[in-house]
Each structure stands twice: as C-alpha cells, then as structure tokens.
Design an enzyme around this catalytic site. Structure first.
Site, PDB file in Angstrom:
ATOM      1  N   ASP A   1       0.796  -1.470  -0.033  1.00 49.38           N
ATOM      2  CA  ASP A   1       0.144  -0.099  -0.043  1.00 49.38           C
ATOM      3  C   ASP A   1       0.654   1.281   0.085  1.00 49.38           C
ATOM      4  OD1 ASP A   1      -2.259   1.257  -0.401  1.00 49.38           O
ATOM      5  OD2 ASP A   1      -2.629   1.383   2.147  1.00 49.38           O
ATOM      6  N   GLY A   2       0.283   2.465  -0.682  1.00 47.34           N
ATOM      7  CA  GLY A   2       0.928   3.483  -0.619  1.00 47.34           C
ATOM      8  C   GLY A   2       1.493   4.049  -2.005  1.00 47.34           C
TER       9      GLY A   2
ATOM     10  N   ARG B   1     -12.296   2.763  -7.890  1.00 46.27           N
ATOM     11  CA  ARG B   1     -11.080   3.671  -8.422  1.00 46.27           C
ATOM     12  C   ARG B   1     -11.485   4.162  -9.730  1.00 46.27           C
ATOM     13  NH1 ARG B   1      -5.736   2.765  -5.509  1.00 46.27           N
ATOM     14  NH2 ARG B   1      -6.480   2.335  -3.377  1.00 46.27           N
TER      15      ARG B   1
ATOM     16  N   GLU C   1     -12.610  -4.341  -4.044  1.00 44.78           N
ATOM     17  CA  GLU C   1     -13.180  -3.051  -3.763  1.00 44.78           C
ATOM     18  C   GLU C   1     -12.330  -2.046  -4.816  1.00 44.78           C
ATOM     19  OE1 GLU C   1     -12.330  -5.281  -1.467  1.00 44.78           O
ATOM     20  OE2 GLU C   1     -14.288  -5.271  -0.386  1.00 44.78           O
ATOM     21  N   ASN C   2     -10.980  -2.098  -4.957  1.00 50.86           N
ATOM     22  CA  ASN C   2     -10.051  -1.223  -5.725  1.00 50.86           C
ATOM     23  C   ASN C   2     -10.924  -1.280  -7.240  1.00 50.86           C
ATOM     24  OD1 ASN C   2      -7.073  -2.489  -4.766  1.00 50.86           O
ATOM     25  ND2 ASN C   2      -8.275  -0.655  -4.068  1.00 50.86           N
TER      26      ASN C   2
ATOM     27  N   GLU D   1       1.102 -13.253  12.427  1.00 53.39           N
ATOM     28  CA  GLU D   1       1.747 -12.140  12.776  1.00 53.39           C
ATOM     29  C   GLU D   1       1.441 -11.047  11.774  1.00 53.39           C
ATOM     30  OE1 GLU D   1       3.117 -12.121  16.154  1.00 53.39           O
ATOM     31  OE2 GLU D   1       2.711 -14.138  16.273  1.00 53.39           O
TER      32      GLU D   1
ATOM     33  N   ARG E   1      -5.008  -2.104   8.805  1.00 55.80           N
ATOM     34  CA  ARG E   1      -5.988  -2.983   8.769  1.00 55.80           C
ATOM     35  C   ARG E   1      -5.688  -3.908   7.723  1.00 55.80           C
ATOM     36  NH1 ARG E   1      -7.469   2.555   7.201  1.00 55.80           N
ATOM     37  NH2 ARG E   1      -7.148   2.951   4.817  1.00 55.80           N
TER      38      ARG E   1
HETATM   39  C1  IPE Z   1      -5.615  -2.603  -0.104  1.00 56.87           C
HETATM   40  O1  IPE Z   1      -5.210  -1.065  -0.229  1.00 56.87           O
HETATM   41  C2  IPE Z   1      -5.594  -2.925  -1.342  1.00 56.87           C
HETATM   42  C3  IPE Z   1      -3.946  -3.373  -2.001  1.00 56.87           C
HETATM   43  C4  IPE Z   1      -3.023  -2.820  -1.498  1.00 56.87           C
HETATM   44  C5  IPE Z   1      -4.123  -3.790  -3.180  1.00 56.87           C
HETATM   45  P1  IPE Z   1      -6.369   0.104  -0.334  1.00 56.87           P
HETATM   46  O2  IPE Z   1      -5.524   1.195  -0.399  1.00 56.87           O
HETATM   47  O3  IPE Z   1      -7.127  -0.359  -1.366  1.00 56.87           O
HETATM   48  O4  IPE Z   1      -7.029  -0.197   1.102  1.00 56.87           O
HETATM   49  P2  IPE Z   1      -7.767   0.905   1.958  1.00 56.87           P
HETATM   50  O5  IPE Z   1      -8.790   1.475   0.907  1.00 56.87           O
HETATM   51  O6  IPE Z   1      -6.878   2.042   2.249  1.00 56.87           O
HETATM   52  O7  IPE Z   1      -8.343   0.007   3.022  1.00 56.87           O
HETATM   53  C1  IPE Z   2      -1.614   0.320  -3.332  1.00 55.36           C
HETATM   54  O1  IPE Z   2      -1.451   1.797  -3.466  1.00 55.36           O
HETATM   55  C2  IPE Z   2      -1.758  -0.222  -4.728  1.00 55.36           C
HETATM   56  C3  IPE Z   2      -3.412  -0.493  -4.872  1.00 55.36           C
HETATM   57  C4  IPE Z   2      -4.316  -0.444  -3.953  1.00 55.36           C
HETATM   58  C5  IPE Z   2      -3.853  -0.932  -6.241  1.00 55.36           C
HETATM   59  P1  IPE Z   2      -2.779   2.700  -3.314  1.00 55.36           P
HETATM   60  O2  IPE Z   2      -3.383   2.936  -4.925  1.00 55.36           O
HETATM   61  O3  IPE Z   2      -3.828   2.287  -2.543  1.00 55.36           O
HETATM   62  O4  IPE Z   2      -2.020   3.930  -2.850  1.00 55.36           O
HETATM   63  P2  IPE Z   2      -2.268   4.928  -1.740  1.00 55.36           P
HETATM   64  O5  IPE Z   2      -2.692   4.088  -0.483  1.00 55.36           O
HETATM   65  O6  IPE Z   2      -3.716   5.579  -1.986  1.00 55.36           O
HETATM   66  O7  IPE Z   2      -1.282   5.656  -1.590  1.00 55.36           O
HETATM   67 MG    MG Z   3      -4.223   2.441  -0.342  1.00 55.01          MG
END
Ligand code: IPE
Ligand code: IPE
Ligand code: MG
Length: 246
Positions: free
Chosen positions: A30-31, A82, A77-78, A214, A201
């Site tokens: 994530d990020g 998105r 959910e993505n 863990e 989470r």
């Molecule tokens: C979880 O990250 C899904 C992936 C890393 C692919 P999200 O960025 O979608 O999760 P939330 O929305 O912060 O819970």
């Molecule tokens: C994780 O990064 C990758 C996917 C969920 C596809 P994010 O796209 O959620 O990036 P942030 O968390 O919004 O920075």
């Molecule tokens: Mg994210």
C-alpha cells in the site's frame, strides 16, 4: 508495532536466524498513490514503481528461504472504487508484469499463483496468466501468489458455493474443507502479514487465512520498500512469541 524507516537499522539483516524464516509471508503493498503525489508524478508512476519494488522483495524472500510470498496487488473494492482510468492503468501494468517478467520470474525460480476473481478480466490477460503459470509450474524456489481482483469475503462466499455444489452433508463441513475450497488451497496460512503505507488494517485480505498470522506494519510507502525493510519485518517476526492459544 510500527517502526520508522531508521529504527532498528542496525539489527536488521545480520540478525536474521536462518532456522526461523517464515514459510509464508503475505504483503499488502500500500501507498503507491501517496508516493506518486509526494514525487509530483502521475498515479500510474506510483503503481509502476510499486511493481518494480516487488521484484527486489521477491528476490530477497527467495534468498532468505521464504517458500510462499502472497502479495495484494488489486482488491475487489479497488475495481469498483477507483476511476476507470486508474483501473485500466492497473490492468495494463498487471499484464505487463505477467508477460514481460515471465523470463525474470523463471530465472528467479519462481512459480506463479493467482488468487482472486480473474474471470472478469479481459480474455487476453486471463490467457497471459495461464501461460505464465504454466511456464513456471516446475519452479520450486519460491511461489509468488498475486492477489488480483481479490477480496477475502468473496473468496469465502465462493468457497461455500463450491461446497454446496459438492452436496456435502452438514456433518462433513469443517475448517479443512473450507480451506481446501479457498483460492489459497494448497498453501499454508501466512505466518507473517506485512502492510506498508502506514495503515493498520487488513482491507479484506486473507481474512480466513490470517487467523494466527503475525502482523507487521511499516510506514514506508510501497514503492520505497526495499529488501532491508523486508529484513526488518523478518527480524521483528523472529522476536515474536507465537502461542496459538497455549
Ligand atoms: C489494499 O489497499 C489493497 C491493495 C494494497 C491492493 P487499499 O488502499 O485499497 O485499502 P484501503 O482502501 O486503504 O483500506
Ligand atoms: C496500493 O496503493 C495499490 C493499490 C491499491 C492498487 P494505493 O493505490 O492504495 O495508494 P495509496 O494508499 O492511496 O497511497
Ligand atoms: Mg491505499
């Protein structure tokens, strides 16, 4: 527990005990978008750098003797939450990774698994996934599971549908049967789940399988996550006392 980038710098790498390597590590990568924003780059560049960060981590995981690495690349959910453009960019990137990295994955001794509902993906992508899986099926160094259009709850719902069609007697339903009907059938449960990007989470990742994992949270944004950050997570894992209710 969370560690900032520089904390525990010294005791990473060298203190890893070879005999206590987690067999299965799962990562919520994530990020990516925050990384792109910080660097004043388009979102897709964050995702691109994220995909390239995965290569270094896969290599390190293989070197350390991790047997299964499951990574959350795209959640169910993505797909709905998105923009169309971002979903399309992600699809393209996933396809690029699955096709262009075939040889690299082969050279790294990686086998490929995919969890999640990929039946909704364009046919050419589904075909590319099968082809890559097939090409890598005899590799044994490490198994890379990529979670694509994945959600833990939909996975459990699908498992129950499958069980129903097998017309099992109620008395035959047990944890083993449920596990066997999940997309992760054949894999051990993750020993360690890492989430980068400073959120604490699971976001619908491996909700059944995570029951005794863990958990390790890192503030590092995924595109910046490097093998030494991975080492740090492994070191922390090795300090944990797993009791399983004892
Ligand atoms: C979880 O990250 C899904 C992936 C890393 C692919 P999200 O960025 O979608 O999760 P939330 O929305 O912060 O819970
Ligand atoms: C994780 O990064 C990758 C996917 C969920 C596809 P994010 O796209 O959620 O990036 P942030 O968390 O919004 O920075
Ligand atoms: Mg994210």
């Amino acid at each position: 527990m969370t560690y900032s980038r520089n904390a525990l710098e010294l005791d990473s790498i060298m203190n890893i005990e070879k005999e206590k390597i987690p067999g299965h590590v799962a990562i919520i990568m994530d990020g990516n978008r925050r990384w792109a924003r910080q660097h004043k780059l388009p979102r897709v560049e964050g995702h691109r750098r994220g995909a390239s960060a995965l290569e270094g981590i896969l290599e390190r995981a293989g070197d350390l003797g991790v047997k299964t690495l499951t990574v959350y690349a795209f959640s169910s959910e993505n797909r709905f939450n998105r923009t169309k453009k971002e979903v399309n960019d992600l699809m393209r990137l996933i396809k690029y990774f699955i096709i262009k990295k075939r040889k690299d994955l082969f050279d790294r001794g990686a086998k490929l698994g995919v969890i999640g509902n990929v039946k909704v993906f364009p046919e050419d992508l589904q075909l590319a996934i099968s082809k890559t899986k097939n090409l890598l099926k005899k590799n044994e160094r490490i198994k890379l599971n990529i979670a694509l259009n994945y959600g833990g709850r939909p996975e459990i719902v699908e498992a129950f549908k499958r069980i129903m069609t097998q017309k099992k007697d109620v008395a035959e339903i047990n944890e083993e049967l449920v596990s066997k009907n999940l997309d992760t059938n054949g894999d051990t449960d993750p020993d360690l789940i890492i989430r980068t990007g400073g959120e604490y989470r699971l976001s619908n990742f491996l909700v059944w399988q995570a029951c005794y994992s863990e958990l390790y949270f890192s503030d590092v944004l995924w595109p910046d996550f490097r093998p030494n950050d991975f080492d740090r997570a492994i070191c922390e894992f090795q300090r944990r006392k797993r009791r399983f209710g004892k």
